[in-house]
Design an enzyme around this catalytic site. Structure first.
Site, PDB file in Angstrom:
ATOM      1  N   ASP A  79      22.048  18.392 -28.367  1.00 11.38           N
ATOM      2  CA  ASP A  79      20.683  18.371 -27.832  1.00 11.38           C
ATOM      3  C   ASP A  79      19.914  19.626 -28.209  1.00 11.38           C
ATOM      4  O   ASP A  79      20.490  20.650 -28.591  1.00 11.38           O
ATOM      5  CB  ASP A  79      20.703  18.199 -26.311  1.00 11.38           C
ATOM      6  CG  ASP A  79      21.319  19.389 -25.582  1.00 11.38           C
ATOM      7  OD1 ASP A  79      22.394  19.861 -26.014  1.00 11.38           O
ATOM      8  OD2 ASP A  79      20.739  19.862 -24.589  1.00 11.38           O
ATOM      9  N   GLU A 174      23.606  20.338 -23.268  1.00 13.15           N
ATOM     10  CA  GLU A 174      23.956  21.744 -23.046  1.00 13.15           C
ATOM     11  C   GLU A 174      22.737  22.545 -22.627  1.00 13.15           C
ATOM     12  O   GLU A 174      22.835  23.445 -21.782  1.00 13.15           O
ATOM     13  CB  GLU A 174      24.566  22.325 -24.324  1.00 13.15           C
ATOM     14  CG  GLU A 174      25.204  23.707 -24.155  1.00 13.15           C
ATOM     15  CD  GLU A 174      24.242  24.871 -24.430  1.00 13.15           C
ATOM     16  OE1 GLU A 174      24.641  26.029 -24.233  1.00 13.15           O
ATOM     17  OE2 GLU A 174      23.096  24.613 -24.859  1.00 13.15           O
TER      18      GLU A 174
END
Length: 406
Positions: A79, A174
Protein backbone atom coordinates in the site's frame (compact mmCIF):
# COMPACT_ATOMS: atom_id res chain seq x y z
CA UNK A 1 16.65 -1.20 -18.27
CA UNK A 2 17.37 -3.42 -15.26
CA UNK A 3 14.92 -6.10 -14.17
CA UNK A 4 14.26 -4.46 -10.81
CA UNK A 5 13.46 -1.12 -12.45
CA UNK A 6 11.08 -2.79 -14.90
CA UNK A 7 9.23 -4.47 -12.05
CA UNK A 8 9.11 -1.28 -10.03
CA UNK A 9 7.64 0.73 -12.90
CA UNK A 10 5.03 -1.98 -13.43
CA UNK A 11 4.01 -2.00 -9.78
CA UNK A 12 3.71 1.77 -9.31
CA UNK A 13 1.01 1.76 -11.98
CA UNK A 14 -1.27 0.06 -9.45
CA UNK A 15 -3.18 2.42 -7.16
CA UNK A 16 -2.87 0.74 -3.76
CA UNK A 17 -3.58 3.68 -1.47
CA UNK A 18 -4.81 2.44 1.93
CA UNK A 19 -7.61 4.10 3.89
CA UNK A 20 -7.34 5.08 7.58
CA UNK A 21 -9.87 4.12 10.25
CA UNK A 22 -11.27 1.15 8.34
CA UNK A 23 -12.11 -1.96 10.37
CA UNK A 24 -10.75 -4.49 7.90
CA UNK A 25 -7.77 -5.83 5.95
CA UNK A 26 -7.51 -4.69 3.31
CA UNK A 27 -8.74 -1.16 3.91
CA UNK A 28 -9.16 -0.73 0.14
CA UNK A 29 -10.13 -3.55 -2.22
CA UNK A 30 -7.87 -2.18 -4.96
CA UNK A 31 -4.86 -3.53 -3.08
CA UNK A 32 -5.93 -6.98 -4.29
CA UNK A 33 -5.07 -5.92 -7.86
CA UNK A 34 -1.37 -5.72 -7.08
CA UNK A 35 -1.51 -8.71 -4.72
CA UNK A 36 -2.92 -10.95 -7.46
CA UNK A 37 -0.39 -9.64 -9.98
CA UNK A 38 2.50 -10.46 -7.64
CA UNK A 39 1.13 -13.93 -6.93
CA UNK A 40 0.85 -14.68 -10.65
CA UNK A 41 4.42 -13.51 -11.27
CA UNK A 42 5.68 -15.64 -8.39
CA UNK A 43 3.95 -18.71 -9.81
CA UNK A 44 5.40 -18.06 -13.26
CA UNK A 45 8.95 -17.78 -11.91
CA UNK A 46 8.59 -21.07 -10.04
CA UNK A 47 7.98 -20.06 -6.43
CA UNK A 48 6.13 -22.56 -4.27
CA UNK A 49 3.11 -22.37 -1.95
CA UNK A 50 1.97 -19.10 -3.52
CA UNK A 51 -1.29 -17.78 -2.14
CA UNK A 52 -3.27 -14.59 -1.65
CA UNK A 53 -5.52 -14.89 1.38
CA UNK A 54 -8.81 -13.16 2.09
CA UNK A 55 -6.98 -10.38 3.96
CA UNK A 56 -4.85 -9.51 0.89
CA UNK A 57 -1.58 -10.98 2.15
CA UNK A 58 0.67 -12.59 -0.46
CA UNK A 59 2.75 -15.54 0.72
CA UNK A 60 5.31 -17.66 -1.17
CA UNK A 61 8.27 -19.97 -0.60
CA UNK A 62 11.58 -20.41 -2.39
CA UNK A 63 12.91 -23.96 -1.95
CA UNK A 64 16.40 -24.46 -0.57
CA UNK A 65 19.39 -25.20 -2.79
CA UNK A 66 21.60 -25.99 0.23
CA UNK A 67 21.14 -26.84 3.91
CA UNK A 68 20.04 -23.76 5.80
CA UNK A 69 20.92 -22.34 9.20
CA UNK A 70 17.39 -20.96 9.49
CA UNK A 71 14.30 -20.25 7.41
CA UNK A 72 14.65 -16.60 6.41
CA UNK A 73 11.83 -14.30 5.35
CA UNK A 74 11.65 -11.08 3.33
CA UNK A 75 8.65 -8.78 3.68
CA UNK A 76 7.46 -5.56 2.01
CA UNK A 77 4.15 -3.72 1.95
CA UNK A 78 2.03 -3.02 -1.12
CA UNK A 79 0.00 0.00 0.00
CA UNK A 80 0.84 3.67 -0.31
CA UNK A 81 0.19 6.44 2.19
CA UNK A 82 -3.34 7.91 2.40
CA UNK A 83 -2.28 11.54 2.48
CA UNK A 84 -0.96 11.85 -1.09
CA UNK A 85 -2.49 10.40 -4.25
CA UNK A 86 -1.05 7.12 -5.51
CA UNK A 87 -3.35 7.03 -8.56
CA UNK A 88 -2.19 7.67 -12.13
CA UNK A 89 1.47 7.79 -11.14
CA UNK A 90 3.56 9.06 -14.05
CA UNK A 91 7.18 8.11 -13.40
CA UNK A 92 10.10 9.34 -15.47
CA UNK A 93 13.72 8.21 -15.60
CA UNK A 94 16.38 10.92 -15.38
CA UNK A 95 19.46 9.36 -16.94
CA UNK A 96 22.90 10.20 -15.54
CA UNK A 97 21.66 12.84 -13.11
CA UNK A 98 23.95 15.88 -13.34
CA UNK A 99 23.45 17.32 -9.85
CA UNK A 100 21.17 20.18 -10.83
CA UNK A 101 17.46 20.93 -10.61
CA UNK A 102 15.03 18.38 -12.05
CA UNK A 103 11.91 19.86 -13.62
CA UNK A 104 9.07 17.55 -12.65
CA UNK A 105 6.13 19.48 -14.09
CA UNK A 106 6.72 22.38 -16.46
CA UNK A 107 3.15 23.74 -16.47
CA UNK A 108 2.89 23.74 -12.67
CA UNK A 109 6.49 24.82 -12.15
CA UNK A 110 7.29 21.89 -9.84
CA UNK A 111 11.02 21.36 -9.42
CA UNK A 112 13.02 18.77 -7.48
CA UNK A 113 16.05 20.75 -6.37
CA UNK A 114 19.21 19.91 -4.39
CA UNK A 115 18.70 23.30 -2.73
CA UNK A 116 15.70 21.78 -0.99
CA UNK A 117 16.78 18.12 -0.91
CA UNK A 118 20.53 17.83 -0.47
CA UNK A 119 20.32 14.03 -0.58
CA UNK A 120 20.31 14.39 -4.38
CA UNK A 121 24.06 15.00 -4.25
CA UNK A 122 24.54 11.32 -3.39
CA UNK A 123 23.17 10.33 -6.78
CA UNK A 124 25.14 12.39 -9.28
CA UNK A 125 25.82 10.20 -12.32
CA UNK A 126 23.08 7.72 -11.44
CA UNK A 127 19.71 7.08 -13.08
CA UNK A 128 16.81 8.42 -11.00
CA UNK A 129 13.14 7.56 -11.21
CA UNK A 130 11.05 10.62 -10.32
CA UNK A 131 7.39 11.63 -10.34
CA UNK A 132 5.68 14.23 -12.50
CA UNK A 133 5.14 16.30 -9.35
CA UNK A 134 1.41 15.59 -9.02
CA UNK A 135 1.51 12.28 -7.10
CA UNK A 136 3.87 10.33 -4.93
CA UNK A 137 6.06 7.73 -6.65
CA UNK A 138 5.30 4.73 -4.46
CA UNK A 139 8.86 3.65 -3.71
CA UNK A 140 7.56 3.25 -0.16
CA UNK A 141 7.27 0.36 -0.48
CA UNK A 142 6.91 -0.83 -4.05
CA UNK A 143 10.69 -0.52 -4.34
CA UNK A 144 10.95 -3.12 -1.57
CA UNK A 145 8.39 -5.28 -3.37
CA UNK A 146 10.31 -5.03 -6.67
CA UNK A 147 13.63 -5.81 -4.97
CA UNK A 148 12.29 -8.90 -3.22
CA UNK A 149 10.62 -10.07 -6.44
CA UNK A 150 13.88 -9.61 -8.35
CA UNK A 151 15.80 -11.48 -5.65
CA UNK A 152 13.29 -14.33 -5.90
CA UNK A 153 13.61 -14.47 -9.67
CA UNK A 154 17.41 -14.40 -9.42
CA UNK A 155 17.53 -17.31 -7.00
CA UNK A 156 14.92 -19.38 -8.82
CA UNK A 157 16.73 -19.02 -12.15
CA UNK A 158 20.17 -19.64 -10.65
CA UNK A 159 19.94 -22.82 -8.57
CA UNK A 160 23.74 -22.83 -8.27
CA UNK A 161 23.44 -20.01 -5.69
CA UNK A 162 23.41 -21.69 -2.25
CA UNK A 163 20.63 -20.71 0.13
CA UNK A 164 18.28 -22.32 2.60
CA UNK A 165 14.50 -22.19 2.56
CA UNK A 166 13.18 -18.67 2.07
CA UNK A 167 9.79 -17.11 2.65
CA UNK A 168 8.29 -14.06 0.96
CA UNK A 169 5.32 -11.99 2.09
CA UNK A 170 3.70 -8.79 0.86
CA UNK A 171 1.31 -7.00 3.18
CA UNK A 172 -1.53 -4.49 2.81
CA UNK A 173 -2.28 -1.48 5.01
CA UNK A 174 1.15 -0.85 6.55
CA UNK A 175 0.70 2.88 6.06
CA UNK A 176 -2.44 2.92 8.21
CA UNK A 177 -0.91 0.83 11.01
CA UNK A 178 -2.77 -2.39 10.17
CA UNK A 179 -0.13 -4.14 8.09
CA UNK A 180 0.16 -7.25 10.25
CA UNK A 181 -3.28 -7.34 11.88
CA UNK A 182 -3.97 -10.65 10.18
CA UNK A 183 -0.47 -11.78 9.27
CA UNK A 184 -0.13 -15.57 9.50
CA UNK A 185 3.17 -15.87 11.36
CA UNK A 186 2.81 -19.63 11.83
CA UNK A 187 1.82 -20.25 8.23
CA UNK A 188 4.60 -17.96 6.99
CA UNK A 189 7.02 -20.41 8.57
CA UNK A 190 10.13 -18.23 8.90
CA UNK A 191 12.45 -18.21 11.90
CA UNK A 192 13.59 -14.65 11.20
CA UNK A 193 12.77 -12.02 8.61
CA UNK A 194 13.73 -8.64 7.25
CA UNK A 195 11.36 -5.94 6.12
CA UNK A 196 12.68 -4.12 3.06
CA UNK A 197 11.07 -0.77 3.78
CA UNK A 198 13.86 1.69 4.56
CA UNK A 199 15.41 4.68 2.84
CA UNK A 200 18.79 5.44 1.32
CA UNK A 201 21.23 2.70 0.36
CA UNK A 202 23.06 1.33 3.41
CA UNK A 203 20.41 2.29 5.94
CA UNK A 204 19.57 -0.47 8.41
CA UNK A 205 17.35 -0.28 11.47
CA UNK A 206 16.53 -2.40 14.47
CA UNK A 207 15.25 0.34 16.77
CA UNK A 208 12.00 2.20 16.33
CA UNK A 209 9.62 4.41 18.23
CA UNK A 210 7.24 3.16 20.84
CA UNK A 211 3.99 4.50 19.41
CA UNK A 212 0.53 5.44 20.62
CA UNK A 213 -2.45 7.33 19.25
CA UNK A 214 -4.54 9.77 21.26
CA UNK A 215 -7.98 10.91 20.16
CA UNK A 216 -9.31 13.79 22.24
CA UNK A 217 -12.99 14.73 22.03
CA UNK A 218 -14.04 18.05 23.57
CA UNK A 219 -17.62 18.91 24.47
CA UNK A 220 -18.56 22.56 24.66
CA UNK A 221 -21.72 24.56 25.18
CA UNK A 222 -22.91 27.12 22.64
CA UNK A 223 -24.90 30.19 23.57
CA UNK A 224 -25.65 33.49 21.88
CA UNK A 225 -22.44 35.47 21.82
CA UNK A 226 -24.28 38.54 23.08
CA UNK A 227 -25.13 36.82 26.37
CA UNK A 228 -22.32 34.27 26.57
CA UNK A 229 -20.57 35.53 29.71
CA UNK A 230 -20.39 32.76 32.28
CA UNK A 231 -22.40 30.41 30.05
CA UNK A 232 -20.52 29.56 26.87
CA UNK A 233 -17.97 26.75 26.88
CA UNK A 234 -16.00 26.88 23.63
CA UNK A 235 -14.70 23.44 22.65
CA UNK A 236 -12.23 24.96 20.17
CA UNK A 237 -10.66 27.23 22.78
CA UNK A 238 -10.36 24.34 25.23
CA UNK A 239 -8.65 22.34 22.47
CA UNK A 240 -6.18 25.18 21.96
CA UNK A 241 -5.59 25.35 25.71
CA UNK A 242 -4.88 21.62 25.81
CA UNK A 243 -2.35 21.84 23.00
CA UNK A 244 -0.55 24.77 24.64
CA UNK A 245 -0.05 22.65 27.76
CA UNK A 246 2.03 20.11 25.84
CA UNK A 247 5.81 20.71 25.73
CA UNK A 248 6.51 23.16 22.91
CA UNK A 249 9.73 21.54 21.76
CA UNK A 250 8.50 17.93 21.92
CA UNK A 251 7.17 18.36 18.41
CA UNK A 252 8.32 16.66 15.17
CA UNK A 253 9.61 19.92 13.74
CA UNK A 254 11.95 20.33 16.74
CA UNK A 255 13.16 16.74 17.22
CA UNK A 256 15.52 14.24 15.62
CA UNK A 257 17.41 11.04 16.42
CA UNK A 258 16.13 9.46 19.61
CA UNK A 259 13.98 12.43 20.63
CA UNK A 260 10.26 11.72 20.97
CA UNK A 261 7.28 13.96 20.33
CA UNK A 262 3.57 14.72 20.41
CA UNK A 263 2.23 15.35 16.90
CA UNK A 264 -1.13 16.98 16.31
CA UNK A 265 -2.18 15.08 13.20
CA UNK A 266 -5.70 16.44 12.78
CA UNK A 267 -8.11 18.91 14.35
CA UNK A 268 -11.74 19.76 13.61
CA UNK A 269 -14.81 21.12 15.30
CA UNK A 270 -16.85 24.10 16.40
CA UNK A 271 -17.99 25.65 19.68
CA UNK A 272 -20.09 22.62 20.66
CA UNK A 273 -17.77 19.77 19.62
CA UNK A 274 -14.11 19.44 18.70
CA UNK A 275 -11.72 16.61 18.06
CA UNK A 276 -7.93 16.40 18.10
CA UNK A 277 -5.89 13.42 16.89
CA UNK A 278 -2.35 12.99 18.16
CA UNK A 279 0.39 10.49 17.60
CA UNK A 280 2.79 10.02 20.52
CA UNK A 281 6.31 8.67 19.94
CA UNK A 282 9.46 7.90 21.93
CA UNK A 283 12.24 5.33 21.61
CA UNK A 284 12.62 5.09 25.38
CA UNK A 285 9.79 3.09 26.96
CA UNK A 286 9.87 5.08 30.23
CA UNK A 287 9.72 8.42 28.40
CA UNK A 288 6.96 7.02 26.19
CA UNK A 289 4.91 6.13 29.26
CA UNK A 290 5.57 9.59 30.71
CA UNK A 291 4.20 11.20 27.55
CA UNK A 292 1.00 9.18 27.83
CA UNK A 293 0.73 10.11 31.48
CA UNK A 294 1.22 13.79 30.64
CA UNK A 295 -1.62 14.01 28.12
CA UNK A 296 -3.85 12.03 30.50
CA UNK A 297 -3.07 14.47 33.32
CA UNK A 298 -3.81 17.46 31.07
CA UNK A 299 -7.21 16.04 30.15
CA UNK A 300 -7.96 15.36 33.82
CA UNK A 301 -6.99 18.93 34.70
CA UNK A 302 -9.27 20.38 32.02
CA UNK A 303 -12.16 18.22 33.22
CA UNK A 304 -11.57 19.61 36.69
CA UNK A 305 -11.54 23.15 35.33
CA UNK A 306 -14.49 22.96 32.94
CA UNK A 307 -16.56 20.11 34.36
CA UNK A 308 -16.51 16.33 34.18
CA UNK A 309 -17.04 14.98 30.68
CA UNK A 310 -15.74 18.09 28.93
CA UNK A 311 -12.71 16.18 27.64
CA UNK A 312 -12.70 12.53 26.60
CA UNK A 313 -9.37 10.84 25.89
CA UNK A 314 -9.02 7.64 23.87
CA UNK A 315 -5.43 6.46 24.19
CA UNK A 316 -4.18 3.37 22.32
CA UNK A 317 -0.73 1.84 22.00
CA UNK A 318 0.19 1.12 18.37
CA UNK A 319 3.55 -0.68 18.51
CA UNK A 320 6.72 -0.92 20.58
CA UNK A 321 10.46 -0.63 20.01
CA UNK A 322 11.60 -3.84 18.34
CA UNK A 323 15.11 -3.48 19.78
CA UNK A 324 14.40 -5.67 22.79
CA UNK A 325 13.12 -8.44 20.50
CA UNK A 326 15.99 -8.22 18.00
CA UNK A 327 18.94 -7.96 20.42
CA UNK A 328 18.81 -11.67 21.36
CA UNK A 329 19.18 -12.44 17.62
CA UNK A 330 21.89 -9.95 16.75
CA UNK A 331 23.20 -12.21 13.98
CA UNK A 332 20.48 -10.55 11.88
CA UNK A 333 22.30 -7.24 12.19
CA UNK A 334 25.81 -8.67 11.96
CA UNK A 335 24.95 -10.61 8.80
CA UNK A 336 23.25 -7.62 7.19
CA UNK A 337 26.29 -5.42 7.92
CA UNK A 338 28.67 -8.04 6.54
CA UNK A 339 26.49 -8.54 3.46
CA UNK A 340 26.49 -4.80 2.75
CA UNK A 341 30.23 -4.52 3.16
CA UNK A 342 30.78 -7.50 0.86
CA UNK A 343 29.02 -5.70 -2.01
CA UNK A 344 30.68 -2.35 -1.39
CA UNK A 345 27.89 -0.66 0.57
CA UNK A 346 28.64 1.17 3.82
CA UNK A 347 26.13 0.13 6.49
CA UNK A 348 24.53 2.95 8.48
CA UNK A 349 22.54 1.85 11.52
CA UNK A 350 19.94 4.42 12.50
CA UNK A 351 16.85 4.47 14.71
CA UNK A 352 13.55 4.52 12.82
CA UNK A 353 11.62 7.69 13.52
CA UNK A 354 8.47 5.78 12.73
CA UNK A 355 7.56 2.13 12.47
CA UNK A 356 7.41 -0.80 10.05
CA UNK A 357 5.51 -4.05 9.87
CA UNK A 358 8.62 -5.57 11.42
CA UNK A 359 8.08 -3.67 14.68
CA UNK A 360 4.88 -5.55 15.41
CA UNK A 361 6.05 -8.82 13.85
CA UNK A 362 9.00 -8.81 16.24
CA UNK A 363 6.50 -8.89 19.11
CA UNK A 364 4.51 -11.62 17.36
CA UNK A 365 7.47 -14.01 17.53
CA UNK A 366 9.20 -13.11 14.25
CA UNK A 367 12.33 -10.96 14.88
CA UNK A 368 12.34 -8.58 11.95
CA UNK A 369 14.77 -5.66 11.49
CA UNK A 370 14.46 -3.30 8.54
CA UNK A 371 16.62 -2.88 5.44
CA UNK A 372 16.97 -0.05 2.93
CA UNK A 373 15.20 0.20 -0.42
CA UNK A 374 17.27 3.07 -1.83
CA UNK A 375 14.32 5.48 -1.90
CA UNK A 376 14.24 9.11 -0.82
CA UNK A 377 11.58 11.69 0.13
CA UNK A 378 8.84 9.15 0.86
CA UNK A 379 5.18 10.17 1.20
CA UNK A 380 5.30 13.09 -1.18
CA UNK A 381 5.49 14.32 -4.76
CA UNK A 382 9.26 14.85 -4.51
CA UNK A 383 9.87 11.15 -3.93
CA UNK A 384 12.60 9.56 -6.07
CA UNK A 385 14.78 6.47 -6.23
CA UNK A 386 18.05 5.49 -7.88
CA UNK A 387 17.99 2.48 -10.21
CA UNK A 388 21.57 1.67 -9.23
CA UNK A 389 20.57 1.73 -5.54
CA UNK A 390 17.71 -0.71 -6.21
CA UNK A 391 20.10 -3.01 -8.04
CA UNK A 392 22.44 -2.94 -5.03
CA UNK A 393 19.57 -3.81 -2.68
CA UNK A 394 18.82 -6.87 -4.83
CA UNK A 395 22.48 -7.87 -4.47
CA UNK A 396 22.16 -7.37 -0.72
CA UNK A 397 19.12 -9.64 -0.44
CA UNK A 398 20.79 -12.37 -2.48
CA UNK A 399 23.90 -12.10 -0.32
CA UNK A 400 21.83 -12.36 2.84
CA UNK A 401 20.10 -15.47 1.55
CA UNK A 402 23.53 -16.99 0.90
CA UNK A 403 24.73 -16.16 4.42
CA UNK A 404 21.92 -18.22 5.96
CA UNK A 405 22.92 -21.29 3.97
CA UNK A 406 24.55 -23.97 6.11
Amino acid sequence: MSTVAEKFLRYVAFDTQSVPDMPCNPSSEKQFDLANQLAEELRQMGAENVRVDKFCYVYASIPATAPGKAVLGFIAHMDTVPGVSGAHVTPRIVRHYDGGDILLHEEKGIVLSPADFDSLQRYVGQDLIVTDGTTLLGADDKAGVAEIMTMAETLLTHPEIPHGELRIAFTPDEEVGCGVNNFDVTGFGADYAYTVDGGYLGEMEYENFNAASARVRLHGRSTHTGSAKGKMKNALLIAMELHQMLPMFENPICTSGYEGFFHLDGMSGDVEQAQMDYIIRDHDREKFNQKKERITAICDYLNGKYGAGTVELELKDSYYNMKEQVLPHFHLIDNAKAAMESIGVTPVITPIRGGTDGCRLSYMGLPCPNLCTGGENFHGRYEYISIQAMEKVVELLVELAKRYAG
